[in-house]
Design a protein around this motif. Structure first.
Motif, PDB file in Angstrom:
ATOM      1  N   GLU A 239      -5.203  -4.838   5.697  1.00 10.93           N
ATOM      2  CA  GLU A 239      -5.782  -5.136   6.088  1.00 10.93           C
ATOM      3  C   GLU A 239      -7.454  -5.163   5.246  1.00 10.93           C
ATOM      4  OE1 GLU A 239      -6.622  -2.705  10.140  1.00 10.93           O
ATOM      5  OE2 GLU A 239      -4.799  -3.447  10.530  1.00 10.93           O
ATOM      6  N   PHE A 240      -8.540  -5.912   5.269  1.00 11.00           N
ATOM      7  CA  PHE A 240      -9.571  -5.709   4.465  1.00 11.00           C
ATOM      8  C   PHE A 240     -10.357  -5.754   5.238  1.00 11.00           C
ATOM      9  CE2 PHE A 240      -5.945  -7.819   2.416  1.00 11.00           C
ATOM     10  CZ  PHE A 240      -5.512  -6.972   1.377  1.00 11.00           C
ATOM     11  N   GLY A 241     -11.696  -4.966   4.684  1.00 15.35           N
ATOM     12  CA  GLY A 241     -13.005  -5.578   5.081  1.00 15.35           C
ATOM     13  C   GLY A 241     -13.787  -4.547   5.173  1.00 15.35           C
ATOM     14  N   ALA A 242     -15.207  -3.491   5.676  1.00 17.28           N
ATOM     15  CA  ALA A 242     -16.151  -3.263   6.078  1.00 17.28           C
ATOM     16  C   ALA A 242     -15.365  -1.364   6.624  1.00 17.28           C
ATOM     17  CB  ALA A 242     -16.970  -3.331   5.906  1.00 17.28           C
ATOM     18  N   PHE A 243     -15.243  -0.480   5.938  1.00 19.62           N
ATOM     19  CA  PHE A 243     -15.110   0.680   6.911  1.00 19.62           C
ATOM     20  C   PHE A 243     -16.328   1.735   6.634  1.00 19.62           C
ATOM     21  CE2 PHE A 243     -13.089   1.250   3.133  1.00 19.62           C
ATOM     22  CZ  PHE A 243     -13.286   2.720   2.267  1.00 19.62           C
TER      23      PHE A 243
ATOM     24  N   ARG B  47     -15.234  -0.378   0.605  1.00 19.58           N
ATOM     25  CA  ARG B  47     -14.712  -1.962   1.613  1.00 19.58           C
ATOM     26  C   ARG B  47     -13.913  -1.991   0.617  1.00 19.58           C
ATOM     27  NH1 ARG B  47     -17.972  -6.032   3.405  1.00 19.58           N
ATOM     28  NH2 ARG B  47     -16.494  -7.796   3.580  1.00 19.58           N
ATOM     29  N   ARG B  48     -12.530  -3.210   1.784  1.00 13.48           N
ATOM     30  CA  ARG B  48     -11.022  -2.947   1.433  1.00 13.48           C
ATOM     31  C   ARG B  48     -11.127  -4.815   0.438  1.00 13.48           C
ATOM     32  NH1 ARG B  48      -6.504  -0.583   5.018  1.00 13.48           N
ATOM     33  NH2 ARG B  48      -8.495  -1.236   6.487  1.00 13.48           N
ATOM     34  N   GLU B  49     -11.380  -5.013  -0.776  1.00 15.03           N
ATOM     35  CA  GLU B  49     -10.887  -5.911  -0.713  1.00 15.03           C
ATOM     36  C   GLU B  49      -9.893  -6.488  -0.954  1.00 15.03           C
ATOM     37  OE1 GLU B  49     -14.075  -7.963  -1.422  1.00 15.03           O
ATOM     38  OE2 GLU B  49     -15.432  -6.425  -0.994  1.00 15.03           O
ATOM     39  N   PRO B  50      -9.400  -8.118  -0.457  1.00 11.39           N
ATOM     40  CA  PRO B  50      -7.913  -8.309  -1.233  1.00 11.39           C
ATOM     41  C   PRO B  50      -8.376  -8.820  -2.499  1.00 11.39           C
ATOM     42  CG  PRO B  50      -9.789  -9.932   0.225  1.00 11.39           C
ATOM     43  CD  PRO B  50     -10.348  -8.868   0.110  1.00 11.39           C
ATOM     44  N   ASP B  51      -6.871  -9.037  -3.041  1.00 10.80           N
ATOM     45  CA  ASP B  51      -6.947  -8.812  -4.555  1.00 10.80           C
ATOM     46  C   ASP B  51      -6.284 -10.118  -4.582  1.00 10.80           C
ATOM     47  OD1 ASP B  51      -4.321  -8.404  -3.514  1.00 10.80           O
ATOM     48  OD2 ASP B  51      -4.213  -6.526  -4.962  1.00 10.80           O
TER      49      ASP B  51
ATOM     50  N   VAL C  13      -6.539   5.920   0.655  1.00 13.21           N
ATOM     51  CA  VAL C  13      -7.536   4.637   0.654  1.00 13.21           C
ATOM     52  C   VAL C  13      -6.516   4.129  -0.557  1.00 13.21           C
ATOM     53  CG1 VAL C  13     -10.123   5.839   1.023  1.00 13.21           C
ATOM     54  CG2 VAL C  13      -8.990   6.164  -0.722  1.00 13.21           C
ATOM     55  N   PRO C  14      -5.716   3.395  -0.009  1.00 14.49           N
ATOM     56  CA  PRO C  14      -4.983   2.564  -1.003  1.00 14.49           C
ATOM     57  C   PRO C  14      -5.615   1.221  -1.354  1.00 14.49           C
ATOM     58  CG  PRO C  14      -4.423   2.393   0.533  1.00 14.49           C
ATOM     59  CD  PRO C  14      -5.359   3.658   1.371  1.00 14.49           C
ATOM     60  N   GLY C  15      -5.562   0.894  -2.600  1.00 10.79           N
ATOM     61  CA  GLY C  15      -6.733  -0.358  -2.905  1.00 10.79           C
ATOM     62  C   GLY C  15      -8.280  -0.232  -2.872  1.00 10.79           C
ATOM     63  N   VAL C  16      -8.828   1.007  -2.929  1.00  8.21           N
ATOM     64  CA  VAL C  16     -10.477   1.227  -3.037  1.00  8.21           C
ATOM     65  C   VAL C  16     -10.522   2.135  -3.890  1.00  8.21           C
ATOM     66  CG1 VAL C  16     -12.131   2.223  -1.842  1.00  8.21           C
ATOM     67  CG2 VAL C  16     -10.196   0.870  -0.449  1.00  8.21           C
ATOM     68  N   ALA C  17     -11.607   1.686  -4.984  1.00  8.89           N
ATOM     69  CA  ALA C  17     -11.183   2.449  -6.452  1.00  8.89           C
ATOM     70  C   ALA C  17     -12.541   3.876  -5.937  1.00  8.89           C
ATOM     71  CB  ALA C  17     -12.136   1.983  -7.788  1.00  8.89           C
TER      72      ALA C  17
ATOM     73  N   GLU D  35       1.083  -1.050  -0.195  1.00  9.69           N
ATOM     74  CA  GLU D  35      -0.612   0.154   0.277  1.00  9.69           C
ATOM     75  C   GLU D  35       0.837   1.207   0.205  1.00  9.69           C
ATOM     76  OE1 GLU D  35      -2.328   0.075   3.591  1.00  9.69           O
ATOM     77  OE2 GLU D  35      -4.008  -2.205   2.273  1.00  9.69           O
ATOM     78  N   MET D  36       0.442   2.167  -1.221  1.00  4.80           N
ATOM     79  CA  MET D  36       1.424   2.884  -1.625  1.00  4.80           C
ATOM     80  C   MET D  36       0.743   4.184  -1.950  1.00  4.80           C
ATOM     81  SD  MET D  36       4.842   1.927  -3.322  1.00  4.80           S
ATOM     82  CE  MET D  36       6.044   2.417  -2.539  1.00  4.80           C
TER      83      MET D  36
END
Lengths: 131, 146
Positions: B98-102, B80-84, B58-62, A43-44
């Motif tokens: 970490e993943f899951g709802a926020f 929600r952060r979904e594992p890829d 919000v890394p990983g969240v579109a 994560e960056m």
């Protein structure tokens, strides 16, 4: 240090100071292995594709990223839960990696590296000639 | 005093003595103090005359996976952060993300017109611009002398 700002990523320690006066974070990373590759996802947030540097020197994989900050003009920061900084992590790989097949993709602030394993060389039968 | 140990002159290097005190305090509290679960996403709030800008990591969240709602003076960010991870046959070496709802809620110093709110995401940074409506802007009161 007693760090009350719990939302902040850990600052990487035990490395020489950088010349730039900004923190260097140790980004949260997932590493998993599939049948044919090792996948690193890191994560960056705030890092542009040209701000990422990935090097594999012998078995040491080093990943650095330069974070960019969002500073709206005419606004003053009134509440801060994170700091903008750079990212750096290094891993020692145990697998043999096919260097030419490494792929890196940056999407929504997550760097994903796919490091293909070197396929075992097919068994070769050596015929023995009678002298 | 426990800090003045024999053979150590605290005045020889006062910074070293202070450092030692800090180390002892950190050791005493650092390991036992329960850390509050970090709130996700971490927010930076910028204030200006024309409104507020909320910036979140919000890394990983579109942007499409985020739900941003504004009601009166309350901004809520949900997602929600979904594992890829692709495929089931994987072995994890490290699992730090970490993943899951926020969900996070921010109370703003003024009521917001939801139609004026603009949100954008780039490189894992979410920016929400919340302009202050004209009616909510501070007004300068002229003082008249009698």
């Amino acid at each position: 240090m007693i760090d009350q700002t719990s939302g902040q990523q850990p600052v990487a320690e035990d490395r020489p100071e950088t010349t730039r006066n900004r923190p260097v974070f140790s980004p949260p990373t997932d590493i998993y292995e599939t049948a044919d590759a090792l996948v690193v996802s890191m994560e960056m947030p705030g890092v542009e594709p040209d701000g990422v540097d990935v090097t594999l020197d012998k078995r040491v994989l080093t990943i650095t990223g330069v974070g960019t900050s969002v500073e709206p003009e005419g606004f003053a920061l009134s509440h801060a839960e994170y700091r903008v900084g750079d990212y750096e992590r290094a891993f020692t790989l145990s697998e043999n990696i096919d260097r030419d097949g490494i792929e890196a993709a940056l999407r929504d602030g997550v760097l994903r590296l796919t490091l293909p394993k070197v396929k075992p060389a097919p068994a070769k039968t050596i015929s023995v000639k009678a002298g | 005093m426990a800090l003045y140990r024999s053979g150590l002159d605290p005045w020889a290097d006062p910074l070293a003595a202070l450092q030692r005190i800090q180390n002892e305090v950190n050791r005493a509290f650092g390991g036992t103090r329960p850390r509050a679960a970090p709130e996700f996403p971490p927010l930076n709030v910028w204030r200006g005359e024309d409104g507020v800008v909320v910036v979140a990591e919000v890394p990983g969240v579109a942007l499409g996976d985020l739900e941003i709602t504004v009601h009166q003076n309350t901004l809520t960010i949900r997602g929600r952060r979904e594992p890829d991870v692709g495929g089931a046959d994987v072995t994890f070496h490290r699992r730090e993300r970490e993943f899951g709802a926020f969900a996070r809620t921010v109370t703003l110093p003024f009521h917001v017109d939801p139609d004026q709110v603009r949100a954008g995401a780039h490189a894992g940074i979410l920016t929400i611009e919340l302009p202050r409506p004209e009616a909510e802007k501070p007004k300068r009161i002229e003082i008249k002398t009698a």
